[in-house]
Design an enzyme around this catalytic site. Structure first.
Site, PDB file in Angstrom:
ATOM      1  N   ASP A 271      11.317  25.522  84.762  1.00 41.53           N
ATOM      2  CA  ASP A 271      12.571  26.081  84.272  1.00 41.53           C
ATOM      3  C   ASP A 271      13.333  25.058  83.307  1.00 41.53           C
ATOM      4  O   ASP A 271      13.462  23.865  83.808  1.00 41.53           O
ATOM      5  CB  ASP A 271      13.264  26.797  85.449  1.00 41.53           C
ATOM      6  CG  ASP A 271      14.258  27.700  84.792  1.00 41.53           C
ATOM      7  OD1 ASP A 271      14.302  28.181  83.754  1.00 41.53           O
ATOM      8  OD2 ASP A 271      15.336  28.335  85.586  1.00 41.53           O
TER       9      ASP A 271
ATOM     10  N   ASN B  33       9.420  37.854  82.559  1.00 42.28           N
ATOM     11  CA  ASN B  33       9.759  37.215  81.275  1.00 42.28           C
ATOM     12  C   ASN B  33       9.276  38.278  80.048  1.00 42.28           C
ATOM     13  O   ASN B  33       9.490  37.820  79.109  1.00 42.28           O
ATOM     14  CB  ASN B  33       8.718  35.975  81.354  1.00 42.28           C
ATOM     15  CG  ASN B  33       9.223  34.906  82.287  1.00 42.28           C
ATOM     16  OD1 ASN B  33       8.670  34.076  82.810  1.00 42.28           O
ATOM     17  ND2 ASN B  33      10.720  34.872  82.191  1.00 42.28           N
TER      18      ASN B  33
HETATM   19  C1  IPE Z   1      11.053  27.843  80.790  1.00 46.74           C
HETATM   20  O1  IPE Z   1      12.271  27.670  80.738  1.00 46.74           O
HETATM   21  C2  IPE Z   1      10.319  28.987  81.688  1.00 46.74           C
HETATM   22  C3  IPE Z   1       9.671  29.932  81.004  1.00 46.74           C
HETATM   23  C4  IPE Z   1       9.415  31.281  81.169  1.00 46.74           C
HETATM   24  C5  IPE Z   1       8.395  29.589  80.159  1.00 46.74           C
HETATM   25  P1  IPE Z   1      13.253  28.827  80.561  1.00 46.74           P
HETATM   26  O2  IPE Z   1      12.859  29.451  78.803  1.00 46.74           O
HETATM   27  O3  IPE Z   1      13.624  29.798  81.426  1.00 46.74           O
HETATM   28  O4  IPE Z   1      14.656  28.023  80.074  1.00 46.74           O
HETATM   29  P2  IPE Z   1      15.999  28.291  80.368  1.00 46.74           P
HETATM   30  O5  IPE Z   1      16.100  28.815  81.814  1.00 46.74           O
HETATM   31  O6  IPE Z   1      16.437  29.248  79.262  1.00 46.74           O
HETATM   32  O7  IPE Z   1      16.967  27.177  80.209  1.00 46.74           O
HETATM   33 MG    MG Z   2      14.925  29.961  82.897  1.00 50.85          MG
END
Ligand code: IPE
Ligand code: MG
Length: 231
Positions: free
Chosen positions: A2, A50
């Site tokens: 994350d 996601n």
């Molecule tokens: C990567 O981080 C996690 C994925 C879903 C690929 P994020 O994209 O969630 O990063 P933040 O939380 O917006 O900083």
């Molecule tokens: Mg995130």
């Protein structure tokens, strides 16, 4: 994994640049775990939730996965790493799904380390899917309801007969499970790193592992009972 987006934002870069930097952390961390001798590494790469992100970002993530699989297959073979996917991978774009299945079958007999990628993954969905499959097995009379116990149930999850995780690392300071391996993490040690995933490299991994080594895992028993079992 994350914090890719925040990492990028702080540098006035696009979120996609953040994911690209995050993919470099994946390469580094997989290599380090293989060297250390970690038998199973599971990376939460893309949750079912996601899918709700802007489609440009979702597409960029699948492109990065495709590049990763293409560039790492050789090293997976050399290092005897088996790639496995957890999640509803039929929801992935067709070309990514095909490539993923290809890499999974080419690495299927590798036996030094399992690299699990959680893709279009949701812990609750996984539990529902296992329940449906168990119910179907009972209806087909391959299984009797009284035979359902924790170990038969586990076998119907994506993780099959893999051991439960010892350690769960969450980066970027968030203190949530976020629908990750809900069943499997019942006794898992949790470690929260404040570092954004693109900055999570070997020193941060070592720190997490050292922290884990200092913990005392009792699995509900007393310290004295555990000491007898371990020694
Ligand atoms: C990567 O981080 C996690 C994925 C879903 C690929 P994020 O994209 O969630 O990063 P933040 O939380 O917006 O900083
Ligand atoms: Mg995130």
């Amino acid at each position: 994994m994350d914090g890719n987006g925040r990492w990028a934002q702080e540098r006035n870069l696009s979120r996609i640049d953040g994911h690209r930097a995050g993919a470099e952390s994946v390469r580094t961390i997989v290599r380090a775990c293989r060297r250390i001798g970690i038998p199973v590494l599971t990376l939460y790469a893309f949750s079912k939730e996601n899918w709700q992100r802007p489609s440009r970002e979702v597409q960029a993530l699948w492109r990065l996965l495709r590049d990763y699989l293409k560039s790492e297959l050789g090293e997976m073979m050399e290092n005897n790493i088996r790639l496995n996917a957890l999640g509803d991978i039929d929801e992935l774009p067709r070309n990514v799904n095909r490539l993923l299945r290809d890499v999974m079958s080419k690495t299927a007999t590798n036996n030094e380390m399992i690299l699990n990628l959680a893709l279009s993954y949701s812990g609750r969905s996984e539990i529902i899917r296992a329940t449906q499959r168990l119910a179907a097995a009972c209806v087909a009379q391959q299984l009797s309801p009284v035979e359902i116990n924790e170990s038969t149930f586990s076998a119907y999850l994506y993780t099959g007969d893999m051991p439960d995780p010892d350690l769960l690392i969450r980066t970027s300071g968030e203190r949530r499970i976020s629908n990750f391996l809900l069943w499997q993490t019942a006794y898992t040690e949790l470690y929260v790193s404040p570092v954004y995933w693109p900055d999570f490299r070997e020193p941060q991994l070592m720190e997490a592992l050292e922290d884990y080594q200092r913990r005392e895992r009792r699995f509900g028993r007393t310290r004295e009972q555990r000491a007898k079992e371990v020694w």
